[in-house]
Write an enzyme that holds these catalytic residues in place. Structure first.
Site, short mmCIF file in Angstrom:
data_model
loop_
_atom_site.label_atom_id
_atom_site.label_comp_id
_atom_site.label_asym_id
_atom_site.label_seq_id
_atom_site.Cartn_x
_atom_site.Cartn_y
_atom_site.Cartn_z
N ARG A 168 -10.16 -11.76 1.86
CA ARG A 168 -10.95 -12.89 1.36
C ARG A 168 -10.19 -14.22 1.49
NH1 ARG A 168 -11.34 -9.87 -4.24
NH2 ARG A 168 -11.15 -8.19 -2.72
N LYS B 198 0.84 -1.20 0.00
CA LYS B 198 0.00 0.00 0.00
C LYS B 198 0.88 1.25 0.00
CE LYS B 198 -3.89 -2.03 2.53
NZ LYS B 198 -4.96 -1.81 1.55
#
Length: 490
Positions: free
Chosen positions: A348, A274
């Site tokens: 996920r 990020k």
């Protein structure tokens, strides 16, 4: 708890507290308690309102001192806005505004009389429950890591609620405790709230209550279960993963409701690192886990007659020479293989193994909660969570619960037409779906691991925390989930 709560049925004019909280509508109509104070003071309150010394618009508060004939030395008048538009949102705002006005200062005890107001499509018990949760939320102060920084210890400590429904008060307090528990976990910095800390804190709570239990699975146990997807995300971190399993046994032999919460205690993005301008807020990536733990706290405290199981995969997504990579193919607990398209789509990957693990409990319903996608936040903002499910009845239950307590969700499609975006040449499924519909394709990914379950997915990326330097964890959707469980227990 930020506040202590009691019930109070005293006449407002004679209540022995530091402050009485009353309301006034935009047309200068006084709330019933305000009318009683006006009568005791021989029209003093009406006169102050008439000459404009007391504001009545939504969001305004006016603190009055030494009203004649009133025992309490202070009266806080809260603006309620237009009477014809008064409903759930204005009521909750008025309660919050009142609490914030008294959060610091000389008032230690107050009587909140706004619970006597009529709120459209709600009852007196709802008024009490929501007054407790909203006021405690408004009074919350984070102090855990302030060190030598001085904390203002003045202000409201005890709030008496006008009313006589002890069960409503107890449920409100239980919900508020759950929200605050979740917020405290969410606000802790990631060097404090590691996977081990999160697990230990949850287990310590469960250990205090009969009917509650905890099981914490370590890395070796998860490996034995075949949780290759979860463990791949954990590979790059020195803080080793945990699988937190909490159980509340309040419903006899009934099938349990199961909540699964994403517990990424810090998300660097992994190899797909990020960038600055958001990474500093990634301590909140465990808020799904914190909030299902908070819901567990509320359920236990309220002693709901249901069975509840909470599963939190607690993992840190970090980087070292052993970190997983884009193009890796990993094997999940279900046996399905997953091609990694992006290491920053890690939520996920831990959830799919946790959802597979949850099948062993034979759930009545299975709901996962996760700060899963920025795409959901782009689509829905900070006002609502995203809800996805192929089960209309379950989706409607959750939507109704959220509307009831103003902790709302909005349903997004989970159509089969999206599934093809997750096709992979090298594995059973790809972990990203491309640029468009990112929140939905994330839900589609999870749906592949819940095919035999009555399941729903809540993407809380937009509601789990406030943005910016002064932002904090909100505790949402503990309110929605607790109301949903209350409805199931009814």
């Amino acid at each position: 708890m930020a506040l202590q709560f009691t019930l109070n049925q005293d006449a407002p004019a004679s209540a022995a507290v530091d402050c009485i909280v009353v309301g006034v509508f935009a047309d200068k109509t006084l709330s019933p308690a305000a009318q009683a104070l006006d009568s005791a003071s021989q029209g003093r309150l009406t006169a102050l309102v008439a000459r404009g010394d007391v504001a009545s618009k939504t969001g305004s508060t006016t603190l009055l001192h030494d009203l004649p004939g009133v025992t309490a030395p202070r009266v806080l008048v809260v603006g309620l806005g237009e009477a014809g538009k008064f409903g759930v949102a204005p009521y909750l705002k008025a309660v919050g505004d009142a609490t914030r006005a008294l959060k610091t200062g000389a008032v230690g005890t107050a009587l909140l009389t706004l619970t006597e107001l009529t709120v459209k499509a709600r009852d007196a018990a709802w008024n009490i429950r929501q007054a407790v949760t909203v006021s405690d939320h408004a009074a919350y102060r984070y102090t855990a890591t302030l060190g030598k920084k001085k904390v203002d210890e003045t202000g409201l400590t005890t709030l008496a609620i006008a009313g006589d429904d002890a069960r409503a008060l107890a449920v409100g307090v239980a919900t508020a405790e759950g929200v605050e528990f979740a917020r405290e976990l969410g606000n802790l910095p990631p060097n404090y709230c590691t996977p081990a800390y999160l697990a230990d804190t949850a287990a310590a709570f469960a250990g205090k209550f009969r009917g509650a239990e905890a099981e914490i699975l370590d890395e070796a146990q998860m490996e034995a279960l075949g949780m290759g997807s979860l463990l791949s995300v954990a590979r790059g971190s020195a803080n080793r993963p945990r699988l937190i399993v909490l159980k509340w046994n309040g419903g006899g032999d009934a099938r349990p409701y199961v909540l699964v919460g994403k517990g990424i205690t810090f998300d660097t993005g992994g190899v797909n690192l990020k960038t600055q301008g958001g990474i500093e807020e990634m301590k909140y990536d465990m808020c799904g886990g914190a909030n299902v733990i908070g819901t567990f706290v509320a359920t236990v405290k309220a002693e709901l007659p249901i069975n509840l199981v909470v599963v939190v995969p607690a993992v840190e997504n970090a980087i070292d020479g052993n970190a997983y990579r884009p193009s890796d193919v990993i094997t999940s607990m279900s046996g399905k293989t997953i091609e990694v398209g992006n290491t920053d789509a890690e939520g996920r990957l831990i959830l799919c193994d946790a959802l597979t693990y949850a099948e062993r409990f034979n759930p009545e319903a299975l709901v996962d909660v996760a700060t899963l996608t920025g795409a959901c936040m782009v689509a829905l903002g900070h006002q609502t969570a995203g809800l996805m499910s192929k089960h209309d009845d379950l989706a409607n239950e959750l939507l109704a619960a959220g509307e009831h307590v103003f902790d709302r969700a909005w349903r997004l499609p989970l159509w089969d037409e999206y599934q093809g975006l997750l096709d992979s040449t090298f594995a059973d499924v790809y972990n990203i779906g491309g640029r468009w519909g990112g929140a939905i394709t994330a839900g589609c990914f999870l749906s592949r691991f819940t095919e035999n379950q009555r399941w729903a997915h809540l993407d809380i990326a937009g509601v789990a925390s406030d943005e910016g330097k002064r932002g904090m964890a909100t505790g949402r959707p503990v309110g929605l989930l607790t109301q949903w469980l209350l409805d199931r227990a009814a």
